[in-house]
Design a protein around this motif. Structure first.
Motif, PDB file in Angstrom:
ATOM      1  N   ILE A 101       0.751  -1.306   0.067  1.00 55.35           N
ATOM      2  CA  ILE A 101       0.147   0.020  -0.091  1.00 55.35           C
ATOM      3  C   ILE A 101       0.872   1.095   0.121  1.00 55.35           C
ATOM      4  N   GLU A 102       1.925   1.317   0.879  1.00 53.55           N
ATOM      5  CA  GLU A 102       2.792   2.494   0.930  1.00 53.55           C
ATOM      6  C   GLU A 102       3.466   2.722  -0.199  1.00 53.55           C
ATOM      7  N   SER A 103       3.985   1.697  -1.093  1.00 60.35           N
ATOM      8  CA  SER A 103       4.891   2.059  -2.253  1.00 60.35           C
ATOM      9  C   SER A 103       3.720   2.644  -3.370  1.00 60.35           C
ATOM     10  N   MET A 104       2.470   2.154  -3.375  1.00 57.61           N
ATOM     11  CA  MET A 104       1.563   2.879  -4.260  1.00 57.61           C
ATOM     12  C   MET A 104       1.423   4.460  -3.739  1.00 57.61           C
ATOM     13  N   THR A 105       1.148   4.313  -2.431  1.00 55.46           N
ATOM     14  CA  THR A 105       0.823   5.722  -1.939  1.00 55.46           C
ATOM     15  C   THR A 105       1.701   6.845  -2.367  1.00 55.46           C
ATOM     16  N   VAL A 106       3.357   6.450  -2.022  1.00 53.65           N
ATOM     17  CA  VAL A 106       4.042   7.489  -2.009  1.00 53.65           C
ATOM     18  C   VAL A 106       4.230   7.672  -3.311  1.00 53.65           C
ATOM     19  N   MET A 147       1.447   9.381   7.088  1.00 53.27           N
ATOM     20  CA  MET A 147      -0.002   9.639   7.030  1.00 53.27           C
ATOM     21  C   MET A 147       0.043  10.849   6.130  1.00 53.27           C
ATOM     22  N   ALA A 148       0.968  11.742   6.242  1.00 52.33           N
ATOM     23  CA  ALA A 148       0.894  13.186   5.464  1.00 52.33           C
ATOM     24  C   ALA A 148       1.225  12.857   3.963  1.00 52.33           C
ATOM     25  N   ILE A 149       1.887  11.760   3.880  1.00 48.97           N
ATOM     26  CA  ILE A 149       2.088  11.315   2.379  1.00 48.97           C
ATOM     27  C   ILE A 149       0.763  10.815   1.731  1.00 48.97           C
ATOM     28  N   ALA A 150      -0.110  10.007   2.746  1.00 48.26           N
ATOM     29  CA  ALA A 150      -1.220   9.285   2.295  1.00 48.26           C
ATOM     30  C   ALA A 150      -2.112  10.348   1.806  1.00 48.26           C
ATOM     31  N   GLN A 151      -2.364  11.347   2.598  1.00 48.84           N
ATOM     32  CA  GLN A 151      -3.358  12.485   2.407  1.00 48.84           C
ATOM     33  C   GLN A 151      -3.025  13.356   1.197  1.00 48.84           C
ATOM     34  N   ALA A 152      -1.644  13.171   0.767  1.00 49.03           N
ATOM     35  CA  ALA A 152      -1.558  13.944  -0.576  1.00 49.03           C
ATOM     36  C   ALA A 152      -1.880  13.227  -1.510  1.00 49.03           C
ATOM     37  N   THR A 153      -2.364  11.813  -1.504  1.00 43.43           N
ATOM     38  CA  THR A 153      -2.934  10.988  -2.544  1.00 43.43           C
ATOM     39  C   THR A 153      -4.268  11.431  -2.956  1.00 43.43           C
ATOM     40  N   ARG A 154      -5.210  12.217  -1.892  1.00 43.59           N
ATOM     41  CA  ARG A 154      -6.486  12.448  -2.105  1.00 43.59           C
ATOM     42  C   ARG A 154      -7.316  11.021  -2.451  1.00 43.59           C
ATOM     43  N   ASN A 155      -6.889   9.946  -1.658  1.00 44.59           N
ATOM     44  CA  ASN A 155      -7.470   8.744  -1.998  1.00 44.59           C
ATOM     45  C   ASN A 155      -8.086   8.229  -0.780  1.00 44.59           C
TER      46      ASN A 155
END
Length: 217
Positions: A101-106, A147-155
């Motif tokens: 998940i995090e590789s996709m997220t970043v 989490m800040a990275i995840a929030q930048a995805t808007r997903n």
């Protein structure tokens, strides 16, 4: 299946079929009892279940009744975290899932992130550098970075999953010492440089290696 369970199933099915949406008024207990041809007690039991599931909001009083609720990312994450805990997922399972998940997220964050998103991630790193000698704060800021990275995805799906996984993993078995906190910060700074420069492939590869370290630690 009880009458109340049948009502719950019908309303849930209507929601997924697109026949009901946020804000739609279902009506009062009396309205629903007449609609479904059941007693008000059966309707009351059904509404309690639907409210607990987060499907309806219930307003009491003369002008009260049930309406289809608005979605909540926090509620989604909390519900998922509870179920993950109840089914007994292991730390290793969570980390394996996070690796994917995090590789996709970043990568998504690198491509979609705005200047404000980049600044938010940067500020977390600034705070982390100030708290290297505070093990608990350092670990919390490490999770806030992700989490800040995840929030930048808007997903919202990705954000909710990562929130849930964080809830299951925190607090860690052991807080990081100064050297561990510094190593984590160094990795996060490298990830940030890839994000800031727009290199999604490098950011993804670095994140995979970062999470692999968690699994083998």
């Amino acid at each position: 299946m009880t009458l109340s369970s049948q009502i719950v199933a019908q309303i849930r099915d209507a929601l997924f079929a697109g026949d009901l949406k946020t804000g739609d008024v279902l009506g009062s207990e009396a309205d629903l009892a007449k609609l479904f041809g059941v007693s008000r007690m059966s309707v009351r039991d059904a509404l309690r279940s639907l409210e607990a599931m987060g499907i309806v909001d219930i307003r009491m009083g003369a002008k009260g009744g049930a309406t289809i609720a608005a979605g909540s990312g926090d509620r989604f994450a909390d519900s998922l975290a509870i179920q993950l805990k109840l089914i007994g997922v292991t730390r290793e399972e969570i980390l394996q899932a996070r690796a994917g998940i995090e590789s996709m997220t970043v990568a998504m964050a690198t491509m979609r992130g705005t200047a404000d998103d980049i600044d938010r991630i940067r500020q977390v790193l600034v705070e982390a550098e100030k708290h290297l000698d505070n093990p608990e704060k350092s670990a919390i800021l490490g999770e806030e970075f992700h989490m800040a990275i995840a929030q930048a995805t808007r997903n919202e799906v990705l954000i909710g999953q990562l929130r849930a996984m964080r809830e299951v993993l925190m607090p860690p078995a052991q807080w990081p010492d100064h050297d561990q906190a510094q190593k984590m910060l160094d990795v996060h700074l490298e990830l940030f440089r890839f994000i800031e420069s727009g290199d999604a492939a490098a950011a993804r590869d670095a994140m995979v290696e970062h999470v692999k370290h968690w699994i083998t630690a």
